[in-house]
Design an enzyme around this catalytic site. Structure first.
Site, PDB file in Angstrom:
ATOM      1  N   GLY A  36       0.910  -1.070   0.245  1.00 35.92           N
ATOM      2  CA  GLY A  36       0.211  -0.161   0.035  1.00 35.92           C
ATOM      3  C   GLY A  36       0.783   1.248  -0.014  1.00 35.92           C
ATOM      4  N   ALA A  73      -6.543  -6.758   2.856  1.00 39.83           N
ATOM      5  CA  ALA A  73      -5.275  -7.022   3.184  1.00 39.83           C
ATOM      6  C   ALA A  73      -4.837  -8.429   2.815  1.00 39.83           C
ATOM      7  CB  ALA A  73      -4.903  -6.762   4.890  1.00 39.83           C
ATOM      8  N   ALA A  74      -4.065  -8.641   1.935  1.00 40.08           N
ATOM      9  CA  ALA A  74      -3.687  -9.991   1.247  1.00 40.08           C
ATOM     10  C   ALA A  74      -2.366  -9.974   0.650  1.00 40.08           C
ATOM     11  CB  ALA A  74      -4.658 -10.520   0.389  1.00 40.08           C
ATOM     12  N   TYR A 140      -2.044 -19.368  -4.229  1.00 37.49           N
ATOM     13  CA  TYR A 140      -2.589 -18.154  -4.205  1.00 37.49           C
ATOM     14  C   TYR A 140      -4.348 -18.303  -4.326  1.00 37.49           C
ATOM     15  CZ  TYR A 140      -5.116 -13.950  -5.174  1.00 37.49           C
ATOM     16  OH  TYR A 140      -5.970 -12.904  -5.051  1.00 37.49           O
ATOM     17  N   LYS A 144      -6.628 -18.109  -0.998  1.00 34.48           N
ATOM     18  CA  LYS A 144      -7.834 -17.010  -0.964  1.00 34.48           C
ATOM     19  C   LYS A 144      -9.235 -17.835  -0.790  1.00 34.48           C
ATOM     20  CE  LYS A 144      -8.042 -13.140  -1.625  1.00 34.48           C
ATOM     21  NZ  LYS A 144      -7.874 -12.093  -0.566  1.00 34.48           N
ATOM     22  N   ASN A 169     -10.655 -10.088 -13.125  1.00 33.80           N
ATOM     23  CA  ASN A 169      -9.748  -9.446 -13.053  1.00 33.80           C
ATOM     24  C   ASN A 169      -9.739  -7.739 -13.127  1.00 33.80           C
ATOM     25  OD1 ASN A 169      -9.135 -12.025 -14.569  1.00 33.80           O
ATOM     26  ND2 ASN A 169      -7.079 -11.201 -14.417  1.00 33.80           N
ATOM     27  N   ILE A 199       3.490 -10.179 -23.750  1.00 32.45           N
ATOM     28  CA  ILE A 199       2.391 -11.072 -23.545  1.00 32.45           C
ATOM     29  C   ILE A 199       2.826 -12.586 -23.415  1.00 32.45           C
ATOM     30  CG2 ILE A 199       0.195 -12.197 -24.715  1.00 32.45           C
ATOM     31  CD1 ILE A 199       0.024  -9.540 -26.327  1.00 32.45           C
TER      32      ILE A 199
END
Length: 309
Positions: A36, A73-74, A140, A144, A169, A199
């Site tokens: 942050g 928060a993560a 991840y 989550k 996204n 990409i």
């Protein structure tokens, strides 16, 4: 209402803080500033620089006495989770449990939890709805998803109300192109720097892009709706990475000239989240098209880049 926003100095949550304050709520930010930024902190909010795993968390909750906690928060980067799974689990799983314990101990009425499309893994069908099987491909995605079970158990055992929002996204203003940045912020940074965007794969992979202001509106709806529910927050439209970059090149008035590299581990090929449940139970639906959201985002970063020069 008295609202605590964890990760409130970050990309998404800082926008939520701004809207809460605009709507007249008393807002408190808890952020360790690992990702942050102080520049994102609304001066009308009370700010506490602390980690969600700090021993002082109980004292902070005692001082704040929040009615609602919005938990953002993560650790949010898939590649970091693959390289440092213990760190990923510590922040996302143990950190959420720590927040839940304080919610129980200090009479918090409701928790709004920012989850992710990563919990689904490779889609068995499109659009993916909330009944889709959960087979995350990355640590991840696991970290989550696991807190969702803890949230449901805390609700069942101790009466804590909740709303879980599974984001597609997310892109928009304040997203950092460095480190944990999403593809939109990374692309716009490269385009402004006159560098070649990268990409991974052939670019035909699709994503469901949702503008941050629509994410904010979903969180505002969850303050009073969606009790004990899980909802996809998405645009419900597939866009290829090539199409995304082509549109951004048009908006930034920059030639389309990407560099292609091998696909990354943990990335799925196609994604689109069905948002029907959010429309029905939250009374929410996205209002920004991809072009509208990208236009605001590109204009913002172009103005900032011009000032820096």
């Amino acid at each position: 209402m008295n609202v605590l926003v964890t990760g409130g100095a970050g990309f998404i949550a800082s926008h939520i803080v701004d809207q809460l304050i605009e709507d007249g709520h008393h807002v408190h930010i808890l952020d360790n500033l690992s990702t942050g930024k102080t520049s994102n902190i609304n001066p009308q909010a009370s700010f506490y620089q602390a980690d969600i795993l700090d021993e002082q968390l109980s004292q902070l909750f005692e001082a704040i006495h929040p009615e609602i906690v919005i938990h953002h928060a993560a650790q949010i980067d898939v590649q970091t989770s693959l390289k440092q799974p213990l760190l990923d689990a510590k922040i996302n799983i143990l950190g959420t449990i720590a927040i839940l314990e304080q919610c129980r101990n200090h009479g918090v009425r409701k928790l709004i939890y920012a989850s992710s499309a990563a919990v689904y893994g490779t889609p068995e069908y499109l659009g993916v709805d909330e009944r889709h099987s959960l087979k995350p491909l990355s640590f991840y995605g696991i970290s989550k998803h696991t807190p969702e079970h803890y949230i449901e158990a805390f609700s069942s055992l101790f009466g804590l109300d909740y709303t879980i929002l599974r984001y597609a996204n997310v892109y928009g203003i304040r997203q950092d192109p460095k480190g944990e940045g999403g593809v939109v912020s990374i692309f716009v940074d490269k385009l402004l720097q006159k560098q070649q965007p990268l990409i991974f794969g052939d670019g035909d992979q699709t994503r469901d892009f949702i503008y941050v202001k629509d994410i904010v509106r979903a969180n505002m709806a969850a303050l009073t709706h969606g009790s004990r529910g899980i909802y996809n927050i998405s645009w419900n439209v597939q866009t290829t990475v090539v199409e995304l970059l082509q549109l951004m090149c048009e908006l930034c008035d920059t030639p389309y000239s990407p560099k292609f590299e091998s696909p990354r581990a943990g990335d799925i090929l196609h994604s689109r989240l069905d948002n029907t449940a959010a429309k029905q139970y939250l009374g929410w639906e996205p209002v920004y098209t991809l072009r509208q959201g990208l236009q605001e985002t590109c204009d913002y970063y172009h103005a900032a880049f011009t000032v820096q020069k």
